[in-house]
Design a protein around this motif. Structure first.
Motif, PDB file in Angstrom:
ATOM      1  N   GLY A  88     -35.352  35.455   9.075  1.00 41.40           N
ATOM      2  CA  GLY A  88     -36.128  35.234  10.185  1.00 41.40           C
ATOM      3  C   GLY A  88     -36.175  36.531  11.154  1.00 41.40           C
ATOM      4  N   ASP A 128     -42.487  32.211  15.977  1.00 42.90           N
ATOM      5  CA  ASP A 128     -42.109  30.854  14.861  1.00 42.90           C
ATOM      6  C   ASP A 128     -41.270  31.539  13.848  1.00 42.90           C
ATOM      7  N   GLN A 135     -37.480  30.784  13.734  1.00 40.23           N
ATOM      8  CA  GLN A 135     -36.838  29.452  13.431  1.00 40.23           C
ATOM      9  C   GLN A 135     -35.752  29.259  12.535  1.00 40.23           C
ATOM     10  N   THR A 149     -32.804  31.039  13.884  1.00 39.31           N
ATOM     11  CA  THR A 149     -31.978  29.716  14.937  1.00 39.31           C
ATOM     12  C   THR A 149     -30.960  28.934  13.915  1.00 39.31           C
ATOM     13  N   GLN A 150     -31.559  28.364  13.025  1.00 41.75           N
ATOM     14  CA  GLN A 150     -31.065  27.426  12.212  1.00 41.75           C
ATOM     15  C   GLN A 150     -29.946  27.902  11.471  1.00 41.75           C
TER      16      GLN A 150
END
Length: 530
Positions: free
Chosen positions: A81, A92, A95, A98-99
């Motif tokens: 990411g 975007d 993401q 973050t996950q």
């Protein structure tokens, strides 16, 4: 009495020869329990060992490796990411980062307690967390917090540092997973060896248990069942009549003692049998003599009663002729003497007739068939109709059944019982007589009750004895044979007769007869009026 040599078991050599069956069983059970306890302990240890290694492998080693791989996957997602966001500036792409941060925290939270007892795994985890933190602090957080334009610029400037930091992190993750895989492989090997050991232990346990079972069976066969079987065989042969066969005991001391006792009993039984055989022979001779004597007595009673009829008829006839022809012509004493002779001849005639009928019970009258007691009772009432009318007697009866017996004898039974009930009536009240019948299992219970003068308790057995009278012939005529004949008839038919003690006033004579098939009477009661 028991002899000294049979009162104690044979004395064999050795200590074990004095052991009883109970002692052998106790020793065998004790040894068996010890063996089973040892085998159970070994089996329990093997199961516990296998369970511990399985639990270690399933609950720690494998989950630790899985969580380490999840940590690596979460860090790779973060790096992907950050790299995408740094190259394109598109938000975007953050993401996966973050996950990945969330997945990393969850995986680390689960991994830490799994490696807490392992120093090397804890060191690997600390090194991984340190390198991951350094990469995140130097590269990931600054890039993710920058604006898209600044993120691209910053990522370009720190490309070399980020690659070096993440490569070091990859090596730490690879080293950690390699150590965890080694530990899981070691645990797997330990589990394989524990399972093999467990299987061998249970195989040995099965073999030992089978061996113990064989030894127990063989010990029981040789020490208990074998001697008991031989003793039983000898005892059965003695019971079948081979009293000369001696009984020898084997096995434990108490079984040998039992055999000695049985042998002593056999010897005593043999002596008793010899004595009993001699007594039986003597008893058979006496029984034969008694049977012959009874037959001769019955024959004598019958012949004597029959042969006395003719001269007695002559005496009775001529004394009656004297009374009719010379009555009133002689003096008063002569008339009295003639009356005495006539009365004596008549009483002798009645006595001989009753004695003749008594001797015929069971000998001449023995025609057993289905007998309707209603019909026999009606016939007896017809014979007594004059006496019933003269005395004003009232005779009632329950419905009577059909039984199997001799009709002549049963007719005499009713005739005697009813005539006695009417004869021994009370002078204060008219006779009231009732015949009852009730069934109990395979027996009919009958009773003839009246309200007459009754029988004193001390004479309730005496009245059934031949020629026994409770009153003078002037008060109540008769020969004293009636109730004796009733008893003989009832007992000949397999029943019993007695006088009820609780009946008052009067007398109630109860007797039983075996019930015939389908002998139940109709539910009714009949009454004969005077």
């Amino acid at each position: 009495m028991r002899t000294a040599q049979n009162s104690e078991p044979p004395q064999d050599e050795g200590v074990f020869s004095r052991w009883t069956t109970r002692r052998w069983l106790r020793a065998g059970v004790f040894v068996t329990l010890i063996v089973l306890a040892v085998l159970g302990s070994l089996g329990g240890w093997a199961m516990w060992r296998t369970s511990q290694i399985t639990s270690e492998l399933v609950n720690r080693r494998s989950p630790a490796l899985i969580e380490a791989m999840r940590v690596e996957q979460a860090l790779v997602n973060q790096e992907t990411g950050i790299r995408g966001y740094g190259l394109s500036g598109r938000s975007d792409f953050l993401q996966p980062y973050t996950q990945g941060m969330a997945d990393e925290k969850s995986a680390l939270r689960r991994l830490r307690p799994l490696v807490g007892d392992d120093a090397r795994a804890s060191a690997d985890l600390a090194e991984t967390e340190r390198l991951a933190g350094a990469w995140q602090q130097r590269i990931a957080r600054p890039v993710s917090a920058a604006s898209p334009r600044d993120a691209v610029k910053l990522a370009t400037e720190r490309t070399g540092q980020g690659k070096a930091a993440f490569d070091a992190l990859r090596k730490a993750l690879t080293r950690q997973q390699a150590h965890l895989q080694d530990e899981r492989a070691s645990a797997t090997g330990d589990l394989r060896r524990a399972v093999t050991l467990r299987n061998w232990v249970f195989a040995v346990i099965a073999v030992v248990i089978a061996l113990v079972a064989v030894l127990v069976f063989e010990g029981l066969r040789r020490g208990i069942t074998g001697p008991l079987s031989r003793l039983g065989t000898d005892a059965r042969e003695v019971a079948q009549g081979r009293f000369e066969r001696s009984i020898t005991g084997t096995g434990p001391a108490d079984l040998r003692q039992l055999a000695a006792d049985v042998e002593s009993m056999r010897g005593r039984l043999l002596k008793e049998l010899q004595f009993s055989e001699a007594s039986r022979v003597l008893l058979d001779e006496q029984a034969a003599d008694l049977k012959r004597s009874n037959t001769e007595l019955e024959q004598f009673a019958y012949v004597a009663s029959h042969d006395l009829q003719e001269p007695l008829r002559k005496v009775s006839s001529f004394t009656q002729l004297l009374q009719r022809r010379y009555g009133g012509q002689l003096d008063e004493k002569a008339d009295q003497y003639i009356a005495f002779a006539v009365d004596g001849a008549n009483r002798m005639q009645n006595l001989i007739n009753d004695l003749l009928a008594f001797s015929r019970v069971g000998r001449q009258y023995n025609d057993h068939q289905r007998v309707d007691l209603e019909a026999l009772l009606d016939r007896a009432l017809d014979n007594l109709s004059v006496t019933v009318e003269e005395t004003g007697a009232e005779i009632t009866h329950d419905a009577l059944p059909t039984v199997v017996g001799d009709p002549t004898q049963l007719g005499m039974l009713w005739q005697n019982l009813l005539s006695n009930a009417v004869k021994f009536r009370s002078p204060d009240r008219p006779p009231r007589i009732h015949v009852s019948a009730s069934r109990e299992d395979d027996t009919w219970n009958f009773a003839v009750g009246d309200n007459g003068i009754g029988i004193a308790p001390e004479f309730r057995e005496k009245v059934f004895v031949l020629f026994q009278r409770l009153h003078t012939k002037d008060a109540y005529p008769g020969t004293g044979i009636g109730l004796a004949m009733c008893k003989k008839v009832v007992e000949f038919h397999g029943g019993r007769i007695r006088i009820d003690a609780g009946h008052a006033p009067g007398t109630r004579i109860s007797f039983t007869l075996p019930a015939a098939d389908d002998s139940a009477p109709a539910d009714s009661q009949r009454k004969t009026q005077p």
